[in-house]
Every structure is written in C-alpha cells, then in structure tokens.
Design a protein around this motif. Structure first.
Motif, mmCIF file in Angstrom:
data_model
loop_
_atom_site.group_PDB
_atom_site.id
_atom_site.type_symbol
_atom_site.label_atom_id
_atom_site.label_comp_id
_atom_site.label_asym_id
_atom_site.label_seq_id
_atom_site.Cartn_x
_atom_site.Cartn_y
_atom_site.Cartn_z
ATOM 1 N N UNK A 116 -10.639 2.685 -35.552
ATOM 2 C CA UNK A 116 -9.531 2.391 -34.641
ATOM 3 C C UNK A 116 -8.318 3.188 -35.098
ATOM 4 N N UNK A 117 -7.539 3.662 -34.123
ATOM 5 C CA UNK A 117 -6.407 4.528 -34.400
ATOM 6 C C UNK A 117 -5.160 3.999 -33.707
ATOM 7 N N UNK A 118 -4.045 3.999 -34.425
ATOM 8 C CA UNK A 118 -2.747 3.639 -33.853
ATOM 9 C C UNK A 118 -2.802 2.304 -33.110
ATOM 10 N N UNK A 119 -3.450 1.329 -33.713
ATOM 11 C CA UNK A 119 -3.598 0.003 -33.112
ATOM 12 C C UNK A 119 -2.491 -0.924 -33.593
ATOM 13 N N UNK A 120 -1.911 -1.678 -32.677
ATOM 14 C CA UNK A 120 -0.845 -2.620 -32.999
ATOM 15 C C UNK A 120 -1.350 -4.060 -32.890
ATOM 16 N N UNK A 121 -0.652 -4.953 -33.595
ATOM 17 C CA UNK A 121 -0.771 -6.407 -33.410
ATOM 18 C C UNK A 121 -2.076 -7.036 -33.881
ATOM 19 N N UNK A 122 -2.873 -6.306 -34.648
ATOM 20 C CA UNK A 122 -4.134 -6.848 -35.159
ATOM 21 C C UNK A 122 -4.131 -6.702 -36.680
ATOM 22 N N UNK A 123 -4.348 -7.811 -37.381
ATOM 23 C CA UNK A 123 -4.178 -7.822 -38.830
ATOM 24 C C UNK A 123 -5.294 -7.115 -39.582
ATOM 25 N N UNK A 124 -6.497 -7.091 -39.021
ATOM 26 C CA UNK A 124 -7.641 -6.543 -39.755
ATOM 27 C C UNK A 124 -8.306 -5.408 -38.971
ATOM 28 N N UNK A 125 -7.707 -4.235 -38.996
ATOM 29 C CA UNK A 125 -8.287 -3.105 -38.257
ATOM 30 C C UNK A 125 -9.668 -2.696 -38.753
ATOM 31 N N UNK A 126 -9.966 -2.906 -40.048
ATOM 32 C CA UNK A 126 -11.286 -2.515 -40.533
ATOM 33 C C UNK A 126 -12.390 -3.328 -39.864
ATOM 34 N N UNK A 127 -12.103 -4.596 -39.585
ATOM 35 C CA UNK A 127 -13.093 -5.442 -38.917
ATOM 36 C C UNK A 127 -13.247 -5.058 -37.447
ATOM 37 N N UNK A 128 -12.153 -4.623 -36.829
ATOM 38 C CA UNK A 128 -12.255 -4.120 -35.454
ATOM 39 C C UNK A 128 -13.070 -2.829 -35.448
ATOM 40 N N UNK A 129 -12.843 -1.970 -36.446
ATOM 41 C CA UNK A 129 -13.622 -0.734 -36.560
ATOM 42 C C UNK A 129 -15.117 -1.037 -36.685
ATOM 43 N N UNK A 130 -15.449 -2.081 -37.436
ATOM 44 C CA UNK A 130 -16.856 -2.456 -37.556
ATOM 45 C C UNK A 130 -17.405 -2.930 -36.220
ATOM 46 N N UNK A 131 -16.611 -3.640 -35.453
ATOM 47 C CA UNK A 131 -17.044 -4.075 -34.127
ATOM 48 C C UNK A 131 -17.260 -2.878 -33.200
ATOM 49 N N UNK A 132 -16.369 -1.877 -33.308
ATOM 50 C CA UNK A 132 -16.559 -0.653 -32.526
ATOM 51 C C UNK A 132 -17.916 -0.035 -32.869
ATOM 52 N N UNK A 133 -18.233 -0.006 -34.156
ATOM 53 C CA UNK A 133 -19.498 0.563 -34.620
ATOM 54 C C UNK A 133 -20.701 -0.228 -34.111
ATOM 55 N N UNK A 134 -20.598 -1.536 -34.155
ATOM 56 C CA UNK A 134 -21.755 -2.385 -33.879
ATOM 57 C C UNK A 134 -21.881 -2.833 -32.416
ATOM 58 N N UNK A 135 -20.772 -2.867 -31.683
ATOM 59 C CA UNK A 135 -20.789 -3.470 -30.349
ATOM 60 C C UNK A 135 -20.524 -2.482 -29.211
ATOM 61 N N UNK A 136 -20.240 -1.231 -29.521
ATOM 62 C CA UNK A 136 -19.943 -0.259 -28.468
ATOM 63 C C UNK A 136 -20.762 1.016 -28.690
ATOM 64 N N UNK A 137 -20.841 1.869 -27.667
ATOM 65 C CA UNK A 137 -21.507 3.165 -27.838
ATOM 66 C C UNK A 137 -20.584 4.217 -28.423
ATOM 67 N N UNK A 138 -19.359 3.816 -28.803
ATOM 68 C CA UNK A 138 -18.343 4.767 -29.243
ATOM 69 C C UNK A 138 -18.171 4.758 -30.763
ATOM 70 N N UNK A 139 -17.439 5.745 -31.245
ATOM 71 C CA UNK A 139 -17.055 5.793 -32.651
ATOM 72 C C UNK A 139 -15.588 5.425 -32.821
#
Length: 329
Positions: A116-139
């Motif tokens: 995730x890049x330039x994301x606001x208002x979320x305390x744990x971007x690393x966990x969102x990045x993991x969701x991007x990896x596991x739950x979407x077709x995107x990087x």
C-alpha cells in the motif's frame, strides 16, 4: 539542527568504488545451494535499527514454530502501533500539508507480495498490504483506493497525527526547510526479514516516509525490489534511508542477486551501498542502510554513514549490531 560532519575515505579508497559487471550470471545457471553438511541457523529474525520490541515480537512467533510471514507482520506492527516512533504508523511525521501517509509492503516465501502506498487513516498498513497480497489480484493499492480497501477488509479509521508530531510540523512550517538529517528519526524505516524453522524466508517493510515530504511522495519502502525483496531459494534484503537512491539501484533485488552469485549477505550489502555511492560521487550527505539474510541464516548489514544498526534474534541471543559504514565518522 546542525548536520553531523563526516570525512571521506582517502582518494585511493574512493577510486576503488567502481564495481564489476552487473548481474553477470548466465541465464538458467543454477544458484548456490545450502550444502547438507552445513547446519542452518534458524529460526532467525533481523530488522533495521534498534527496534528491539519488534524483533522480540517476531521471535515469539518463530520460537513457537510459527512461520516467517506471520513473524514479520507481527514484528513490524509493534512499531506501527507505537506513537513514540515518529517514522512509522501512528505518530508518524506528516507531509508538508500536515497529512500522515503510510507505505508498506510484505513478501512471502512463494514470491507473493502486496503493498500500500500513500495511505491515510489506517494504523497498520503492513496488514493491509498482506490483505492486498492474499485477497486481490493486485500487488499495489495507493491513496484513497488503498484506504477504501482497508475499510472493506474491516480496518478501522484512526487519526494518525499525534499532538507531538503536529506541534513539530507547525514549528517546521515557520521555515519550511526540507533537509533530511542523517540518522535522526525523520526517515528511519523498519524493514524485517525472518527465517523460520522450516527454512522459509519472508519480509516486511513499513514507514511514514520522510518528514514533511511533498504530498504524494513515495519512497522505496513499499516498492518490491527496492525497499524489500525475498527469493526463498537464496535469501532476502531490505533497506532504510533516502528511498529515492534505493529505487535508482533497485537495491534489495540487487543484493539478493549478488547473493545468488555467491556473495555473503555482508558482501552483498556492501556492494549495494557502493553502487549507490558510485551514482552520487559529489553527494554523500544522506544515509542508506541495507540488511540481508540468506538460507544458511547468515546475516549482513552496511550503510553510508556511521550510526546505523540492526537487530538480530536467534537462539544465540538478541543483539543490536552496529553496522559497518562506507564513510568514517
């Protein structure tokens, strides 16, 4: 704040920084393998800087038989949640407009990755990045899109700008002078690599970026190959410091490829720094630090200026390792 003054190496040493051919190994050539007679050091975790609470958390996961991916996520989340760390997560210093924007990425043993890049208002971007990896077709997801995806995944909106960081930003606005300070916490990313009991490697990297950066600026930290790269056959690397310079050399990927050619993690980190120096012969007033790990559990770290360190945690102990540097104090 007066910048620390550093001396350069002798002319002879500077002349020696021209490196050999880039990635000279031939296509299809087998990379180095771990000999059966060599007992690997594992599990093991390594992270940039003296983030001892983060490395301790990752070790808790590893020592109980957990996997490397969970270890690095849980480890860096410690710093994301710490408001006293003004370079990562909650309490991170804002951009020039007063907005805290966060970058993070994660990579697993199979080469899967998310960012995730330039994301606001979320305390744990690393966990969102993991969701991007596991739950979407995107990087990668960026900006408002990353934020909306986080809400859809159940993450809560959080005010990331603490009173301390806000007051420092207001003070900075009086001069609005942008000048990164070497080894001062205005750009000290946490990057973490782990080798688990099964011999698998994963990595994570998370940051609030440079203090008072231009709105929308993204450095190396969430860029796979620049701020972080893992190849489970060889090893992993991650970076901290002025991200623009790491991006220009695709630094973490370079270090892993150097290890593929047979270099130790230490030698590969040193070569990575020298490649950056070679592109900045007349500019050395910035810091870069690399760390790396290979399948044997060997580690390395190297930087431009003295002051960078990295933590390791294994059965041998929990150690803060002062890094060797290209320049002397």
């Amino acid at each position: 704040m007066e910048r620390r003054k550093f001396i350069r190496h002798s002319t002879a040493a500077t002349a020696g920084l021209i490196s050999g051919p880039l990635l000279a190994s031939s296509a299809g050539q087998a990379g180095p393998t771990l000999k059966d007679s060599v007992k690997a050091v594992r599990p093991l975790v390594i992270c940039t800087w003296d983030f001892h609470k983060a490395s301790a958390k990752a070790w808790e996961v590893l020592k109980d038989g957990g996997n490397a991916l969970d270890a690095v996520e849980q480890g860096v989340k410690v710093e994301e949640a710490d408001p006293d760390n003004q370079t990562v997560g909650v309490g991170g210093r804002p951009d020039r407009d007063g907005n805290v924007t966060l970058d993070a990425c994660i990579m697993d043993k199979d080469g899967n990755c998310g960012a995730v890049l330039a994301m606001q208002n979320i305390a744990h971007p690393v966990s969102v990045a993991r969701k991007v990896m596991e739950e979407t077709p995107h990087v990668m997801l960026a900006g408002k899109g990353a934020e909306q995806f986080a809400y859809a995944m159940g993450f809560k909106k959080t005010d990331l700008l603490t009173q301390r960081s806000k007051q420092e930003w207001l003070e900075w606005k009086k001069t609005s002078k942008y000048e990164p300070v070497i080894n001062i916490e205005n750009h000290d990313t946490i990057g973490m690599l782990a080798l688990d009991q099964d011999g698998d490697i994963s990595g994570a990297c998370t940051t609030s970026g440079m203090a008072y950066k231009m709105a929308g600026r993204v450095g190396d930290s969430p860029i796979i190959g620049a701020g972080l790269f893992v190849d489970n056959e060889i090893g992993g690397a991650t970076a901290t410091g002025v991200g623009e310079e790491v991006v220009r050399t695709v630094g973490s990927f370079l270090i892993v490829e150097l290890m593929r050619q047979g270099k130790s993690p230490q030698d590969a980190c040193e070569e990575g720094v020298k490649r950056i120096i070679a592109k900045n012969k007349d500019k050395q007033d910035f810091q870069i630090g690399f760390i790396a790990i290979n399948k044997k559990g060997e580690t390395g770290g190297y930087c431009i200026h003295p002051g960078f360190s990295y933590r390791t945690y294994s059965e041998a102990g929990h150690v803060n390792n002062p890094s060797k540097s290209y320049l002397e104090s």
